[in-house]
Design an enzyme around this catalytic site. Structure first.
Site, PDB file in Angstrom:
ATOM      1  N   CYS A 266       0.790  -1.237   0.000  1.00 36.02           N
ATOM      2  CA  CYS A 266       0.000   0.000   0.000  1.00 36.02           C
ATOM      3  C   CYS A 266       0.818   1.281   0.000  1.00 36.02           C
ATOM      4  CB  CYS A 266      -0.936   0.008   1.197  1.00 36.02           C
ATOM      5  SG  CYS A 266      -2.240  -1.200   1.026  1.00 36.02           S
TER       6      CYS A 266
HETATM    7  C1  UDX Z   1      -0.684   0.502   5.549  1.00 35.32           C
HETATM    8  C2  UDX Z   1      -1.532   1.465   6.395  1.00 35.32           C
HETATM    9  O1  UDX Z   1      -1.003   1.511   7.707  1.00 35.32           O
HETATM   10  C3  UDX Z   1      -2.983   1.010   6.405  1.00 35.32           C
HETATM   11  O2  UDX Z   1      -3.778   1.930   7.110  1.00 35.32           O
HETATM   12  C4  UDX Z   1      -3.477   0.914   4.955  1.00 35.32           C
HETATM   13  O3  UDX Z   1      -4.794   0.479   4.897  1.00 35.32           O
HETATM   14  C5  UDX Z   1      -2.588  -0.030   4.178  1.00 35.32           C
HETATM   15  O4  UDX Z   1      -1.229   0.412   4.255  1.00 35.32           O
HETATM   16  P1  UDX Z   1       0.402  -1.912   5.883  1.00 35.32           P
HETATM   17  O5  UDX Z   1       0.869  -1.807   4.465  1.00 35.32           O
HETATM   18  O6  UDX Z   1      -0.194  -3.190   6.356  1.00 35.32           O
HETATM   19  O7  UDX Z   1      -0.690  -0.773   6.195  1.00 35.32           O
HETATM   20  O8  UDX Z   1       1.656  -1.637   6.802  1.00 35.32           O
HETATM   21  P2  UDX Z   1       2.079  -0.607   7.936  1.00 35.32           P
HETATM   22  O9  UDX Z   1       1.912  -1.233   9.249  1.00 35.32           O
HETATM   23  O10 UDX Z   1       1.467   0.716   7.720  1.00 35.32           O
HETATM   24  O11 UDX Z   1       3.647  -0.524   7.620  1.00 35.32           O
HETATM   25  C6  UDX Z   1       4.104  -0.086   6.345  1.00 35.32           C
HETATM   26  C7  UDX Z   1       5.598  -0.115   6.267  1.00 35.32           C
HETATM   27  O12 UDX Z   1       6.156   0.934   7.055  1.00 35.32           O
HETATM   28  C8  UDX Z   1       6.259  -1.403   6.764  1.00 35.32           C
HETATM   29  O13 UDX Z   1       7.303  -1.745   5.888  1.00 35.32           O
HETATM   30  C9  UDX Z   1       6.797  -1.039   8.128  1.00 35.32           C
HETATM   31  O14 UDX Z   1       7.921  -1.802   8.507  1.00 35.32           O
HETATM   32  C10 UDX Z   1       7.181   0.427   7.891  1.00 35.32           C
HETATM   33  N1  UDX Z   1       7.201   1.228   9.122  1.00 35.32           N
HETATM   34  C11 UDX Z   1       6.057   1.404   9.845  1.00 35.32           C
HETATM   35  C12 UDX Z   1       8.374   1.844   9.512  1.00 35.32           C
HETATM   36  O15 UDX Z   1       9.413   1.716   8.847  1.00 35.32           O
HETATM   37  N2  UDX Z   1       8.361   2.614  10.643  1.00 35.32           N
HETATM   38  C13 UDX Z   1       7.255   2.810  11.387  1.00 35.32           C
HETATM   39  O16 UDX Z   1       7.331   3.535  12.393  1.00 35.32           O
HETATM   40  C14 UDX Z   1       6.066   2.181  10.977  1.00 35.32           C
END
Ligand code: UDX
Length: 430
Positions: A266
């Site tokens: 996403c």
């Molecule tokens: C995301 C959105 O959070 C969600 O609301 C939407 O519907 C779909 O996209 P998701 O793709 O499941 O969800 O993952 P998310 O938990 O948001 O993490 C995304 C990426 O960011 C991951 O690679 C995670 O490791 C990274 N991340 C997240 C960081 O590097 N640092 C953080 O503090 C948080």
């Protein structure tokens, strides 16, 4: 309520199970017959925490969820959610051709239905898509008039992989973008009993809320990663900085974990799609372009550290722990680990990989090019260096890495403890 969900992928199946869990009757429509069979046997086609158990309850005990490849099933329902994927085959860019195709098939099917039906867009599409493309396609193929015998609404999902069902059942908000009041009220009724605030807007506003939310989360991550890169040079712990910033209620602590960057199906895709939308409208986003660029560069930091620690990489044995884009999922789409492994191979390193859930998916990309370990101990044995690229719980015990050179891309280990136990320990930006 009798509800059909078109597309039994990640968003569709979680939505269907979530709606069935609160008492609705669900039929999932998918063209993939294997997937349909799996769901009818109460087996989830992909790994998602808690989904298998919930699916079993709905399919076997409550008997209020089933799957079918037959679009005609839509006729016996009142509402149809569009949940088809918006990833291109390469998984990199947004591609709305599946959405258009499903709208056409839903329209053709509804041509044979008497009475009011409502179509709800749940797939993430750029602002304007439902109004300008989907609603006209539905009208064209069904012969019905939107606003008369056809309702249309946008109901974006905010599901985080790894805890998607929990996110669904404990939504922090329900956004309903409505073509007209009747469509919006219909969708709002589906969520009766949810405690989340319901925000009713126009359709393109709802689409924008989804894109702007993901772009903002991406911005926070790239922001803290860049702060982290500077903190490291200055001998400051960026995690302490994030804790301090997070105490300000205007800022908050969430999504300020520095590391090798964001991946998944996403955030990267939605950011790219939004940037294209800027271009299309003759606008520019300096902020979001920089967010995307900063995220592309962040995995290079790992390679810089590896190079500094080991010199030339040819024939060096590198253990990579974690391929999934984050823990509790087997999803490796746009995972920073993929690019890192590619670069390691490009520089001639011998790579051995382990991930608790994503081994099969990693094999589909790297096949024979890398070795696959069997657990942490087996993977890191005899290696010259360990890279931690996903913060799975089973990687978090510092004692596993006694005497090893460890480079941590996700702050999986406690730095002080790790420095005492490992031969050397360094974080990507701490
Ligand atoms: C995301 C959105 O959070 C969600 O609301 C939407 O519907 C779909 O996209 P998701 O793709 O499941 O969800 O993952 P998310 O938990 O948001 O993490 C995304 C990426 O960011 C991951 O690679 C995670 O490791 C990274 N991340 C997240 C960081 O590097 N640092 C953080 O503090 C948080």
């Amino acid at each position: 309520m009798d509800i059909s969900v078109v597309g039994a992928g990640y968003v569709g199946l979680v939505t269907a199970v979530g709606l069935a869990s609160i008492g609705h009757n669900l039929v999932c429509i998918d063209i993939d017959e294997d997937r349909v069979d799996l769901i009818n046997r109460a087996e989830s086609p992909f790994y998602e925490k808690g989904l298998d158990e919930a699916l079993r309850t709905c399919v076997r005990e409550k008997a209020n969820l089933r799957a079918s490849w037959d679009y005609d099933e839509i006729i016996n329902t009142k509402v149809t959610y569009i949940c088809v994927n918006t990833c291109s085959d390469s998984g990199e860019n947004a591609d709305f051709s599946h959405v258009r195709q499903s709208a056409r098939r839903i329209g053709e099917t509804l041509a044979g239905k008497e009475g009011y039906h409502i179509v709800v867009m749940k797939s993430s599409v750029v602002p304007g898509t439902t109004e300008e493309i989907i609603a006209p396609l539905l009208e064209q193929y069904s012969g019905k008039r939107v606003g008369k015998d056809l309702g249309v609404a946008v109901n974006p999902e905010f599901l985080q992989e790894g805890k998607a069902l929990h996110c669904f059942l404990n939504s922090d908000r329900i956004v309903v973008g409505e073509y007209d009041r009747r469509s919006g009220s219909f969708v709002e009724e589906i969520y009766n009993g949810f405690r989340a605030p319901v925000l009713r807007t126009g359709m393109r506003t709802a689409e924008m809320i989804k894109f702007a939310s993901n772009a903002f989360l991406a911005t926070r991550i790239s922001f803290i990663n860049e702060i982290g890169n500077l903190c490291k040079k200055l001998g400051i712990d960026v995690y302490e900085v994030a804790d301090g910033m997070g105490l300000d209620p205007r800022i908050g602590r969430a999504f300020l974990n520095a590391g090798i960057g964001f991946g998944g199906s996403c955030l990267p895709k939605d950011l790219e799609a939004l940037l294209k939308q800027y271009e299309k409208m003759g606008e520019k986003s300096a902020v979001l372009s920089a967010v995307a660029q900063a995220n592309k560069s962040q995995p290079e930091k790992i390679m810089e550290i590896v190079g500094r620690r080991l010199g030339k990489l040819s024939d060096k044995k590198i253990a990579v722990l974690g391929m999934a884009f984050k823990p509790d999922t087997d999803d490796i789409r746009n995972a920073p680990a993929i690019e890192t492994v590619r670069q390691l191979l490009h520089e001639g390193a011998r790579v051995r990989v382990y991930d608790p859930k994503a081994m099969q998916k990693a094999r589909e990309i790297f096949s024979e090019d890398i070795q696959y370990g069997d657990g942490v101990a087996d993977t890191i044995e005899d290696c010259d260096c360990v890279l931690i690229l996903t913060e799975w719980d089973e990687f978090k015990d510092e004692n596993l890495y006694s005497g090893k050179i460890v480079i941590d891309g996700r702050r999986a280990l406690h730095p002080e403890k790790a420095r005492r136990i490992c031969q050397s320990y360094e974080g990507v930006c701490w």
